[in-house]
Design a protein around this motif. Structure first.
Motif, PDB file in Angstrom:
ATOM      1  N   GLY A 254      -4.382   5.617   5.097  1.00 33.50           N
ATOM      2  CA  GLY A 254      -4.014   5.442   3.694  1.00 33.50           C
ATOM      3  C   GLY A 254      -4.342   4.059   3.171  1.00 33.50           C
ATOM      4  N   ALA A 255      -4.068   3.028   3.985  1.00 32.71           N
ATOM      5  CA  ALA A 255      -4.383   1.662   3.581  1.00 32.71           C
ATOM      6  C   ALA A 255      -5.886   1.493   3.379  1.00 32.71           C
ATOM      7  CB  ALA A 255      -3.873   0.677   4.634  1.00 32.71           C
ATOM      8  N   TYR A 256      -6.676   2.083   4.277  1.00 33.29           N
ATOM      9  CA  TYR A 256      -8.134   1.988   4.168  1.00 33.29           C
ATOM     10  C   TYR A 256      -8.636   2.624   2.868  1.00 33.29           C
ATOM     11  CZ  TYR A 256     -13.085   2.724   5.272  1.00 33.29           C
ATOM     12  OH  TYR A 256     -14.458   2.739   5.226  1.00 33.29           O
ATOM     13  N   ARG A 278      -5.049 -10.249  -8.445  1.00 33.10           N
ATOM     14  CA  ARG A 278      -4.054 -11.124  -7.824  1.00 33.10           C
ATOM     15  C   ARG A 278      -3.602 -10.572  -6.468  1.00 33.10           C
ATOM     16  NH1 ARG A 278      -1.984 -14.556 -11.834  1.00 33.10           N
ATOM     17  NH2 ARG A 278      -1.178 -15.746 -10.066  1.00 33.10           N
ATOM     18  N   GLY A 279      -4.560 -10.232  -5.648  1.00 31.01           N
ATOM     19  CA  GLY A 279      -4.267  -9.726  -4.317  1.00 31.01           C
ATOM     20  C   GLY A 279      -5.071  -8.481  -4.010  1.00 31.01           C
ATOM     21  N   TYR A 280      -5.385  -8.310  -2.718  1.00 30.18           N
ATOM     22  CA  TYR A 280      -6.217  -7.184  -2.295  1.00 30.18           C
ATOM     23  C   TYR A 280      -5.544  -6.293  -1.252  1.00 30.18           C
ATOM     24  CZ  TYR A 280      -9.907  -9.669  -4.758  1.00 30.18           C
ATOM     25  OH  TYR A 280     -10.647 -10.287  -5.731  1.00 30.18           O
ATOM     26  N   ASP A 281      -4.347  -6.664  -0.827  1.00 32.12           N
ATOM     27  CA  ASP A 281      -3.604  -5.811   0.096  1.00 32.12           C
ATOM     28  C   ASP A 281      -2.124  -6.157   0.008  1.00 32.12           C
ATOM     29  OD1 ASP A 281      -3.094  -8.071   1.748  1.00 32.12           O
ATOM     30  OD2 ASP A 281      -4.935  -7.712   2.882  1.00 32.12           O
ATOM     31  N   GLU A 282      -1.319  -5.509   0.837  1.00 32.93           N
ATOM     32  CA  GLU A 282       0.134  -5.642   0.750  1.00 32.93           C
ATOM     33  C   GLU A 282       0.635  -7.033   1.101  1.00 32.93           C
ATOM     34  OE1 GLU A 282      -1.029  -4.520   4.845  1.00 32.93           O
ATOM     35  OE2 GLU A 282      -1.475  -3.684   2.862  1.00 32.93           O
ATOM     36  N   SER A 283      -0.208  -7.902   1.634  1.00 33.81           N
ATOM     37  CA  SER A 283       0.222  -9.270   1.931  1.00 33.81           C
ATOM     38  C   SER A 283       0.429 -10.094   0.666  1.00 33.81           C
ATOM     39  CB  SER A 283      -0.797  -9.960   2.842  1.00 33.81           C
ATOM     40  OG  SER A 283      -2.040 -10.137   2.167  1.00 33.81           O
ATOM     41  N   SER A 284      -0.114  -9.651  -0.451  1.00 32.24           N
ATOM     42  CA  SER A 284       0.059 -10.340  -1.725  1.00 32.24           C
ATOM     43  C   SER A 284       1.254  -9.770  -2.466  1.00 32.24           C
ATOM     44  CB  SER A 284      -1.195 -10.188  -2.596  1.00 32.24           C
ATOM     45  OG  SER A 284      -0.933 -10.599  -3.929  1.00 32.24           O
ATOM     46  N   ARG A 285       2.074 -10.628  -3.039  1.00 38.19           N
ATOM     47  CA  ARG A 285       3.263 -10.182  -3.774  1.00 38.19           C
ATOM     48  C   ARG A 285       2.904  -9.521  -5.098  1.00 38.19           C
ATOM     49  NH1 ARG A 285       7.985 -11.349  -1.905  1.00 38.19           N
ATOM     50  NH2 ARG A 285       8.917 -10.973  -3.954  1.00 38.19           N
ATOM     51  N   LEU A 301       3.052   0.479  -8.240  1.00 39.33           N
ATOM     52  CA  LEU A 301       2.995   1.441  -7.137  1.00 39.33           C
ATOM     53  C   LEU A 301       3.798   0.992  -5.922  1.00 39.33           C
ATOM     54  CD1 LEU A 301      -0.775   2.488  -7.201  1.00 39.33           C
ATOM     55  CD2 LEU A 301       1.167   3.556  -8.364  1.00 39.33           C
ATOM     56  N   THR A 302       4.596  -0.062  -6.068  1.00 41.63           N
ATOM     57  CA  THR A 302       5.428  -0.506  -4.955  1.00 41.63           C
ATOM     58  C   THR A 302       6.760   0.251  -4.986  1.00 41.63           C
ATOM     59  OG1 THR A 302       6.613  -2.323  -6.076  1.00 41.63           O
ATOM     60  CG2 THR A 302       4.386  -2.779  -5.257  1.00 41.63           C
ATOM     61  N   GLY A 303       7.675  -0.144  -4.131  1.00 39.92           N
ATOM     62  CA  GLY A 303       8.916   0.605  -3.976  1.00 39.92           C
ATOM     63  C   GLY A 303      10.017   0.277  -4.958  1.00 39.92           C
ATOM     64  N   ARG A 304       9.704  -0.310  -6.087  1.00 38.64           N
ATOM     65  CA  ARG A 304      10.746  -0.593  -7.081  1.00 38.64           C
ATOM     66  C   ARG A 304      11.403   0.708  -7.543  1.00 38.64           C
ATOM     67  NH1 ARG A 304      11.618  -5.265  -9.665  1.00 38.64           N
ATOM     68  NH2 ARG A 304      12.287  -4.114 -11.496  1.00 38.64           N
ATOM     69  N   ALA A 305      12.717   0.683  -7.700  1.00 39.43           N
ATOM     70  CA  ALA A 305      13.466   1.907  -7.994  1.00 39.43           C
ATOM     71  C   ALA A 305      13.240   2.395  -9.414  1.00 39.43           C
ATOM     72  CB  ALA A 305      14.957   1.682  -7.751  1.00 39.43           C
ATOM     73  N   ALA A 306      13.225   1.501 -10.391  1.00 35.68           N
ATOM     74  CA  ALA A 306      13.139   1.930 -11.790  1.00 35.68           C
ATOM     75  C   ALA A 306      11.712   2.267 -12.192  1.00 35.68           C
ATOM     76  CB  ALA A 306      13.704   0.845 -12.704  1.00 35.68           C
ATOM     77  N   LYS A 359       4.167   4.546  -0.113  1.00 31.00           N
ATOM     78  CA  LYS A 359       5.615   4.582   0.054  1.00 31.00           C
ATOM     79  C   LYS A 359       6.114   3.509   1.026  1.00 31.00           C
ATOM     80  CE  LYS A 359       8.568   6.717  -1.022  1.00 31.00           C
ATOM     81  NZ  LYS A 359       9.592   6.327  -2.009  1.00 31.00           N
ATOM     82  N   SER A 360       5.218   2.892   1.751  1.00 35.48           N
ATOM     83  CA  SER A 360       5.627   1.830   2.680  1.00 35.48           C
ATOM     84  C   SER A 360       5.731   0.475   2.001  1.00 35.48           C
ATOM     85  CB  SER A 360       4.621   1.727   3.834  1.00 35.48           C
ATOM     86  OG  SER A 360       3.421   1.086   3.420  1.00 35.48           O
ATOM     87  N   LEU A 361       5.237   0.355   0.770  1.00 42.49           N
ATOM     88  CA  LEU A 361       5.180  -0.945   0.114  1.00 42.49           C
ATOM     89  C   LEU A 361       6.561  -1.378  -0.363  1.00 42.49           C
ATOM     90  CD1 LEU A 361       1.913  -0.500  -1.992  1.00 42.49           C
ATOM     91  CD2 LEU A 361       2.178  -1.518   0.285  1.00 42.49           C
TER      92      LEU A 361
END
Length: 499
Positions: A254-256, A278-285, A301-306, A359-361
Motif C-alpha cells: 500500500g505504501a508503495y 510538504r513531504g513524500y511519505d509518512e515521516s513528514s507531519r 487522509l490521516t487518522g484525524r477523527a473529524a 489507515k495506519s497513518l
C-alpha cells in the motif's frame, strides 16, 4: 486491449482516435478492463503478474444519472442501467493486441491504470494519452504532453533511459525540464522493473497518434524552465521506495502504491510557497493532510477523527476506493475520475493494501473541526429543523433545497451521501463543498453501481445564500467546522467562470 482488423498501423489525428474511443466505450471489439488477476500477493515493488484478461460479469451502469431538473429544488433520480456493455478504461480504445500477448506490456498497462496516466494526458475531447487538455496551476495553464509512441508529436523516439529521465527526474528528451504538475517526485519511488514495464506498454501496447498539443506559456518568471533545476535540487528527494521491515507485506504494498504510482501526495499533501510538496511519505507531519488543487480540496487522509479517516473502517475505505461509495460518502469532484479511470480497475488486494496503509497513518493536520453525534447541540439542531421553531442562517435554504435527498437529520438516503459527521463536510477547507453547490456533480461511473447526481445551484442561489447553507451544513447535527465567507464564494465563482 482493443484491436480492429481495419485499424491502420498508424493513426493520424485526434478525430480518428476519438471515433475509435467512442466505438470501444460502446463495447465494439472491447475486452474487459476490470484489471489483471494476480493469483498471489505481489511484492511491494512490482505490479501484479499478468494473467488472461477477463470480462466483468457485473451489470453495467447507465450514463449520467438524474432526469431533467425542472426546478432548483428538484431531486435527481438514482438510475440503474438495463442492458449495456460493462465499462472499460478509456485507454482501451488506443491499445494493441500486445497487452494480451506480452506479459511485460500487460504489467505496464496495469501500472498505467494505477498511475491514472490517461486522466492528465488526454485531449479536450477526452481521447486518452494524446495530451492537450490543460492542467490549471496557480501559475497558469500547463498542457499535458502526447505520450503515445508517435515519433513526431509523442514519445516514439524516447529510449528507455529518456523515458526514465522524464518519469523519475522530470527531464524530457532533449533536456527540457518538466513542470512539477508532472508528479515525477512520486514516480521516482517506483522500481526499475515497473519503469521497464511502463516503457514496454507505451511503446508496444499503445497506438501512435499524431497530435500536436498547445505550447505551455506561463508568465515570467515561471516560463524560465532552467530555474526548475534549482527547484528540483532543493525540494525533490529522488528516493526509491524502501520497504519497512517492521511492517507487513500488505502495508508495504500500500505504501508503495500511495507514494509511487498512485502519487496521492500530489493532490492530498499541502504545498509550500515554492509549490513544493510538504513531504513524500509518512515521516513528514504534513504528508496527506489535505490541500487545494484546481479549486477542489483534496481532504486529509490521516487518522484525524473529524476531517480525516479516523472514523472510517478499513473495509469501508476499501469499498470507497474501489467504487466511490463507502461510509455514507460518495466520491465527487477531482476524485471521481480517479475512481472511474483508475481505482475500480485495480485488483482487490491492491485496493485493500492502499486502505491498509492509509489507515495506519497517525492523526495529523491543524484543522479545528470536530464532530459529536450524541451531543446536545446535535439533538437541538435536528429538533429545530424538524419544527422550524428556530431559524438558523441557512436552515431554510437547506430545508428547501437539500433535505429532500440528504434528509432533515443530515443522514442521507437511497444512495445520497450523509452530511452529519461526514469527514468531507468537515474538511479543513470548504472549497469543495462550495464548488459542488455552485456547479453540481455526479458520482463516479463504476461497473455495477448506480449513479447519482447533484444539480447545480449557482444560478438559483446568490453568494451569501451559498455561504449560509454551506456554513449551516458544516455546523449542524454535531458538525463543527469553520463556515465559508461570502467573499470566498464570490471569489471562487468568479475564478470558475474564467476557466
Amino acid at each position: 486491449m482493443w484491436n480492429h482488423p481495419m485499424m491502420p498501423a498508424r493513426m493520424r489525428g485526434v478525430a480518428a482516435a476519438r471515433r475509435i474511443l467512442a466505438s470501444a466505450l460502446l463495447g465494439i471489439g472491447a475486452l474487459s478492463g476490470s484489471g489483471l488477476a494476480t493469483g498471489s500477493q505481489a511484492a511491494p515493488d512490482a505490479a501484479p503478474a499478468a494473467t488472461p484478461v477477463r470480462r466483468p460479469t457485473t451489470p453495467p451502469v447507465a450514463g449520467a444519472a438524474a432526469s431533467a431538473v425542472t426546478s432548483a429544488s428538484a431531486a435527481p433520480a438514482v438510475v440503474q442501467a438495463a442492458a449495456q456493455p460493462a465499462r472499460v478504461p478509456a485507454s482501451a480504445a488506443l491499445e494493441t493486441l500486445a497487452v494480451q500477448r506480452d506479459a511485460q506490456v500487460a504489467r505496464g498497462r496495469y501500472l498505467a491504470l494505477a498511475a491514472d496516466c490517461a486522466a492528465c494526458h488526454k485531449s479536450d475531447a477526452n481521447v486518452p494519452f494524446v495530451g492537450g487538455a490543460p492542467l490549471n496551476s496557480p501559475f497558469g495553464k500547463i498542457y499535458a504532453s502526447n505520450i503515445t509512441p508517435d515519433a513526431e508529436t509523442g514519445i516514439g523516439r524516447y529510449t528507455r533511459d529518456d523515458f526514465e529521465a522524464a518519469l523519475r527526474r522530470g527531464i524530457a528528451r532533449g533536456g527540457k525540464r518538466l513542470y512539477p504538475a508532472m508528479p515525477y517526485a512520486s514516480f521516482a519511488r517506483m522500481s526499475d522493473g515497473d519503469i521497464d514495464a511502463l516503457y514496454a506498454y507505451f511503446m508496444k501496447g499503445v497506438v501512435p497518434v499524431q497530435h500536436v498539443v498547445p505550447a505551455t506559456r506561463l508568465p515570467f518568471p515561471f516560463n524560465q524552465r532552467w530555474a526548475l533545476a534549482l527547484w528540483d535540487g532543493i525540494f525533490v528527494e529522488h528516493q526509491r521506495f524502501v520497504p519497512d521491515r517492521s511492517r507487513d507485506a500488505l502495508w508495504n504494498r500500500g505504501a508503495y502504491l500511495v507514494q509511487g504510482a498512485g502519487h496521492c501526495g500530489a493532490c492530498h499533501t499541502p504545498r509550500g510557497p515554492a509549490y513544493e510538496e510538504r513531504g513524500y511519505d509518512e515521516s513528514s507531519r504534513r504528508y496527506l493532510t489535505g490541500a487545494v488543487n484546481d479549486h477542489w480540496f483534496a481532504p486529509n487522509l490521516t487518522g484525524r477523527a473529524a476531517d480525516g479517516l479516523g472514523r472510517w473502517s478499513e473495509t469501508e475505505l476499501t469499498r470507497f476506493l474501489a467504487t466511490g461509495h463507502g461510509n455514507g460518502a460518495i466520491a465527487f469532484g477531482a476524485m471521481g475520475p480517479v475512481v472511474t479511470e483508475s481505482l475500480q480497475y485495480l485488483e482487490q488486494r491492491d485496493v485493500q493494501a492502499i486502505a491498509h496503509y492509509l489507515k495506519s497513518l497517525a492523526p495529523r493536520g491543524g484543522s479545528t473541526a470536530r464532530y459529536a453525534s450524541a451531543s446536545s447541540e446535535a439533538q437541538r439542531s435536528a429538533a429545530w429543523l424538524q419544527s422550524g421553531s428556530v431559524e438558523l442562517p441557512g436552515a431554510g435554504l437547506y430545508a428547501n433545497f437539500c433535505a429532500r435527498c440528504h434528509r432533515i437529520d443530515g443522514r442521507g438516503q437511497d444512495g445520497y451521501p450523509a452530511l452529519a459527521g461526514s469527514s468531507l463536510v468537515l474538511a479543513d477547507d470548504a472549497t469543495s463543498l462550495v464548488r459542488l453547490v455552485l456547479e453540481g456533480g455526479h458520482s463516479p461511473e463504476v461497473n455495477g453501481m448506480p449513479r447519482v447526481a447533484m444539480p447545480a445551484f449557482g444560478q438559483h442561489l446568490n453568494d451569501e445564500q451559498i455561504a449560509q447553507v454551506v456554513g449551516f451544513v458544516r455546523n449542524s447535527w454535531g458538525n463543527r467546522a469553520v463556515p465559508p465567507t461570502t467573499r470566498a464564494v464570490t471569489r471562487l465563482r468568479a475564478t470558475l467562470r474564467k476557466q
